[in-house]
Design a protein around this motif. Sequence first.
Motif, short mmCIF file in Angstrom:
data_model
loop_
_atom_site.label_atom_id
_atom_site.label_comp_id
_atom_site.label_asym_id
_atom_site.label_seq_id
_atom_site.Cartn_x
_atom_site.Cartn_y
_atom_site.Cartn_z
N ASN A 3 10.41 -16.90 -9.21
CA ASN A 3 11.58 -16.50 -8.42
C ASN A 3 12.15 -15.14 -8.83
OD1 ASN A 3 12.63 -17.16 -10.89
ND2 ASN A 3 13.99 -18.78 -10.14
N ARG A 4 11.27 -14.24 -9.24
CA ARG A 4 11.74 -12.93 -9.68
C ARG A 4 11.58 -11.87 -8.60
NH1 ARG A 4 8.23 -11.52 -14.63
NH2 ARG A 4 6.66 -12.44 -13.23
N ILE A 5 12.59 -11.03 -8.49
CA ILE A 5 12.44 -9.78 -7.73
C ILE A 5 11.84 -8.78 -8.70
CG2 ILE A 5 13.63 -7.95 -6.47
CD1 ILE A 5 15.79 -9.99 -5.74
N VAL A 61 11.77 -16.48 -4.56
CA VAL A 61 13.01 -15.73 -4.34
C VAL A 61 13.68 -16.22 -3.07
CG1 VAL A 61 13.97 -13.45 -3.82
CG2 VAL A 61 12.23 -13.69 -5.59
N THR A 100 13.14 -19.84 0.89
CA THR A 100 12.51 -18.86 0.02
C THR A 100 11.59 -17.92 0.80
OG1 THR A 100 10.65 -20.34 -0.46
CG2 THR A 100 12.56 -20.44 -1.94
N VAL A 153 8.23 -9.10 -4.62
CA VAL A 153 8.91 -10.33 -5.02
C VAL A 153 7.93 -11.47 -5.22
CG1 VAL A 153 10.93 -9.63 -3.67
CG2 VAL A 153 9.28 -11.21 -2.67
N GLU A 174 19.27 -13.92 -1.55
CA GLU A 174 19.35 -13.19 -2.81
C GLU A 174 18.66 -11.84 -2.70
OE1 GLU A 174 17.76 -15.75 -5.78
OE2 GLU A 174 19.45 -17.15 -5.72
N LEU A 175 17.52 -11.80 -2.04
CA LEU A 175 16.84 -10.53 -1.82
C LEU A 175 17.68 -9.62 -0.94
CD1 LEU A 175 14.41 -8.63 -2.00
CD2 LEU A 175 13.43 -9.84 -0.02
#
Length: 454
Positions: free
Chosen positions: A94-96, A112, A139, A108, A116-117
């Motif tokens: 779940n990382r950008i 994610v 997501t 991404v 949030e993005l």
Amino acid sequence: MSDLTDRLALGLPAGAVVVDPDVTAAYRHDMAGFCAAGLPAVVVFPETVEQVQHVMRTATELRVPVVPQGARTGLSGGANAVDGCVVLSLVKLNRILEIDPVNRIAVVEPGVVNAELSRAVEELGLSYPPDPSSWESCTIGGNIGTGAGGLCCVKYGVTSEYVIGLDVVLADGRLLSVGRRTAKGVAGYDLTRLFVGSEGTLGVVVRAVLTLRPAPAPQLALVAEFPSADTAGAAVCEVMARGLSPSLMELMDAVSVRAVNELGQMGLPEHTQALLLVAFDGPDREEGLARVAELCRAAGATEVVPAEDQAESDLLLAARRLALPALERLGTTMIDDVAVPRSRLAEMLDGVAVIAERHGLTIGVVSHAGDGNTHPIVVFDASDGEQAARAQRSFGEIMALGLELGGTITGEHGVGLLKRDWLARELGPVALDLQRQLKAVFDPLGILNPGKMI
């Protein structure tokens, strides 16, 4: 079973392999009704690409089916488990990884969350336009899997238009990179687009390169009341025929308007038969709204009310997003997702009303009117077997109507289990055979999300 879990545990962190039946049961299905869901043997939570590769290598060696999952907000059963499968949850990837404002891309991982993005790139004056109604929880990986859309599609398009590169773990654990990071690129077959909308049946997306746009100005909106679907449909056609570019154009029928008022006390006009919501976000927002107001009145609108300020515009958009939860309060829902040519939108709405009357059911319709994507929502009492059967029949008749009008059975929710039989009707035997051959190329053992789509 023990061999499977032991092998999986060798390449995954402590606690990432879950076999507790009380926990695994929670991962059986997404948000779609009337879709079979099996009992997974195990749910795994990898945190790296290498760990996903380990899961797929193990599954291939042991010939165990794998069902990839994201937030499970899908509406077609595409994330439903099958008996004895490995549920591969990607929520911890779940990382950008990167936001590049010069090249206007974001890199991404699949877990994610869409919102949030959007918030992260907004801080740099950029935007990621695709905005499904569940954007606060769905997501990016799920959006890619279903080819998700949203309210902004009329101007900005759908997820497939923003995915330019992917890293995908194949069924045998190999890592495939497709696409590009450049603004242009036509080298070879477009495998990136092939994976978008494939619902996890061809590979597991573990990284995505997404294109970004400059952040638009805040939207200004108006609402127009119409005495019929025909007059509202005529207004939609005029707006598009005149070359206008609204950032949003949504249509709600009388059933959905009443439901929203009951839930949120929004003050929408309940005597209307069709409510059209139009917004613009460019520098000529006021001019665009003025022209739409004229076209709506000419088409037969009984009242046109522009929002007085940004806060009122936001309130109107919030009312539209309340439509599904408002209808869900009335009973169990089946959410259809039929897209038709814009010029046939009124026929679609009128046809759904006839189907609702014929089956004695409440069916509310909300529509991304700018691109013809309708969401008829069938409401029924699931404890009443006869009524549930009528609901299923009406659902099928709505899809048949969409095809008769030159449309498609799904504009953005995907096929999954819910519409698998209908996909064959839309594609025809030649296209269906080619799609099955493609599936066999990428997944010769048939272990990736079996039973979905085709």
